[in-house]
Enzyme design. Structure first.
Site, PDB file in Angstrom:
ATOM      1  N   ASN A  18       0.870  -1.180   0.000  1.00 41.19           N
ATOM      2  CA  ASN A  18       0.000   0.000   0.000  1.00 41.19           C
ATOM      3  C   ASN A  18       0.905   1.228   0.000  1.00 41.19           C
ATOM      4  OD1 ASN A  18      -1.782   2.057   0.504  1.00 41.19           O
ATOM      5  ND2 ASN A  18      -2.284   1.431   2.594  1.00 41.19           N
ATOM      6  N   LYS A  20       0.114   4.258  -0.246  1.00 39.32           N
ATOM      7  CA  LYS A  20      -0.539   5.431   0.351  1.00 39.32           C
ATOM      8  C   LYS A  20      -0.368   6.659  -0.552  1.00 39.32           C
ATOM      9  CE  LYS A  20       0.295   3.425   4.844  1.00 39.32           C
ATOM     10  NZ  LYS A  20       0.087   3.581   6.259  1.00 39.32           N
ATOM     11  N   HIS A 105      -9.676   0.916   5.040  1.00 36.83           N
ATOM     12  CA  HIS A 105      -8.389   1.130   5.700  1.00 36.83           C
ATOM     13  C   HIS A 105      -8.587   2.063   6.897  1.00 36.83           C
ATOM     14  CE1 HIS A 105      -4.244   2.364   6.387  1.00 36.83           C
ATOM     15  NE2 HIS A 105      -3.879   1.292   5.695  1.00 36.83           N
ATOM     16  N   GLU A 107      -6.897   4.429   8.000  1.00 37.82           N
ATOM     17  CA  GLU A 107      -6.676   5.858   7.745  1.00 37.82           C
ATOM     18  C   GLU A 107      -7.931   6.487   7.146  1.00 37.82           C
ATOM     19  OE1 GLU A 107      -3.023   5.439   5.557  1.00 37.82           O
ATOM     20  OE2 GLU A 107      -1.988   4.906   7.404  1.00 37.82           O
ATOM     21  N   GLU A 177      -5.578  -5.164  10.649  1.00 34.02           N
ATOM     22  CA  GLU A 177      -4.601  -4.087  10.795  1.00 34.02           C
ATOM     23  C   GLU A 177      -4.897  -3.303  12.069  1.00 34.02           C
ATOM     24  OE1 GLU A 177      -2.624  -3.044   6.826  1.00 34.02           O
ATOM     25  OE2 GLU A 177      -4.289  -1.691   7.138  1.00 34.02           O
ATOM     26  N   GLY A 183       2.004   2.232  10.771  1.00 31.59           N
ATOM     27  CA  GLY A 183       2.920   3.360  10.625  1.00 31.59           C
ATOM     28  C   GLY A 183       3.587   3.781  11.923  1.00 31.59           C
ATOM     29  N   SER A 223       3.171  -2.178  10.437  1.00 30.94           N
ATOM     30  CA  SER A 223       4.620  -2.147  10.679  1.00 30.94           C
ATOM     31  C   SER A 223       5.308  -3.476  10.375  1.00 30.94           C
ATOM     32  CB  SER A 223       4.899  -1.691  12.110  1.00 30.94           C
ATOM     33  OG  SER A 223       4.421  -0.371  12.290  1.00 30.94           O
TER      34      SER A 223
HETATM   35  C1  PEP Z   1      -0.960   0.039   5.916  1.00 27.83           C
HETATM   36  O1  PEP Z   1      -0.950   1.171   5.471  1.00 27.83           O
HETATM   37  O2  PEP Z   1      -1.876  -0.721   5.585  1.00 27.83           O
HETATM   38  C2  PEP Z   1       0.107  -0.382   6.821  1.00 27.83           C
HETATM   39  C3  PEP Z   1       0.051  -1.569   7.353  1.00 27.83           C
HETATM   40  O3  PEP Z   1       1.132   0.519   7.042  1.00 27.83           O
HETATM   41  P1  PEP Z   1       2.548   0.221   7.756  1.00 27.83           P
HETATM   42  O4  PEP Z   1       3.073  -1.069   7.196  1.00 27.83           O
HETATM   43  O5  PEP Z   1       3.395   1.392   7.416  1.00 27.83           O
HETATM   44  O6  PEP Z   1       2.284   0.089   9.227  1.00 27.83           O
END
Ligand code: PEP
Length: 266
Positions: A18, A20, A105, A107, A177, A183, A223
């Protein structure tokens, strides 16, 4: 989409990047070419996809041509066409070569106010045009600390999948997630991921039946990096990863892809 390695229950490992709201036209094309090159040796053995920003879908699709890497988008609207200034139809994503779309997601849930009801409309519209939906679930830190993880996942499941025709269930991929891990550099332990994935699979079995639930790919996101990917992917309920930050560096992303393929000999 090809497959690399069978997870528990015959499921296929899948690793999704992803991107972003990062990359430029040039860096997106370079990253796509590097990923395509890196997975070329694993063709036929794995599921790898990248989800660039909307404006770069076309150039990334071109960079991925004749590669086993699939294309996904990060969001879509809940109608196929109409006077909806600034929105992007799932049909347009199909026309650009997307096989996947990420929906729900955290976010978008937490920074843009998307509700389960809105997400359910997007899910129904996306599957209607044949997209595979990577549907995200996850609790916040206060919710985890209050022991409410399963309650939150249950609520997101019921709300985000309301009204989904049963014949569309095979188009779903889930991503667990935890919001506190996205992040932040802080990831769920393999045991925490395993428990949440097992809960989602039990929930899916109750809603869709055992056979459909066993076939459902459930990714972990939050992460994931080359150092922790193997231990997370070793869990029987963890069928791969949804990777944010680490998917922006080709070498890191490719190391994570390799971690999903422990038996591969490219
Ligand atoms: C994501 O954006 O779905 C995500 C898991 O981000 P990160 O790996 O940076 O934590």
């Amino acid at each position: 989409m090809s497959t690399i390695h069978s997870a528990a229950g015959g499921r296929k490992k899948l690793v999704a990047g992803n991107w972003k709201m990062f990359t430029t036209p040039q860096s997106a094309a370079e990253l796509a070419r590097a990923v395509a090159h890196g997975v070329a040796g694993t063709a036929g053995r794995g599921g790898v996809l990248v989800c660039p920003p909307f404006p770069f879908l076309g150039l990334v699709a071109a960079a991925l041509e004749r590669s086993p890497v699939a294309l996904g988008a990060q969001n879509c609207f809940h109608e196929l066409e109409g006077a909806f200034t600034g929105e992007v139809s799932p049909r347009m994503l199909r026309d650009m070569g997307c096989d996947y779309v990420i929906l729900g997601h955290s976010e978008r849930r937490h920074k843009l106010g998307e509700t389960d009801e809105l997400i359910s409309r997007k899910v129904r519209c996306a599957v209607e045009v044949g997209l595979r939906v990577i549907l995200c679930f996850g609790e916040t830190l206060p919710e985890r600390e209050a022991n409410k993880t399963e309650q939150v996942l249950d609520r997101q499941f019921s709300g985000s999948l309301a009204g989904l025709p049963p014949d569309k269930v095979p188009q779903l991929v889930f991503a667990y997630e935890p919001v506190w891990a996205i992040g932040t550099g802080r990831h769920a332990t393999p045991e925490q991921a395993e428990q949440a994935h097992a809960f989602l699979r039990r929930r899916a079995a109750a809603a869709f039946g055992d056979v459909a639930a066993r076939a459902l790919t459930i990714l972990y996101g939050g992460s994931v990096n080359p150092g922790n990917a193997a231990s997370l992917f070793a869990e029987p309920e963890v069928d791969g990863g949804l990777i944010g930050g680490a998917s922006l560096k080709a070498n890191d992303f490719l190391d994570i892809v390799k971690a999903a393929l422990p038996t591969s000999t490219p």
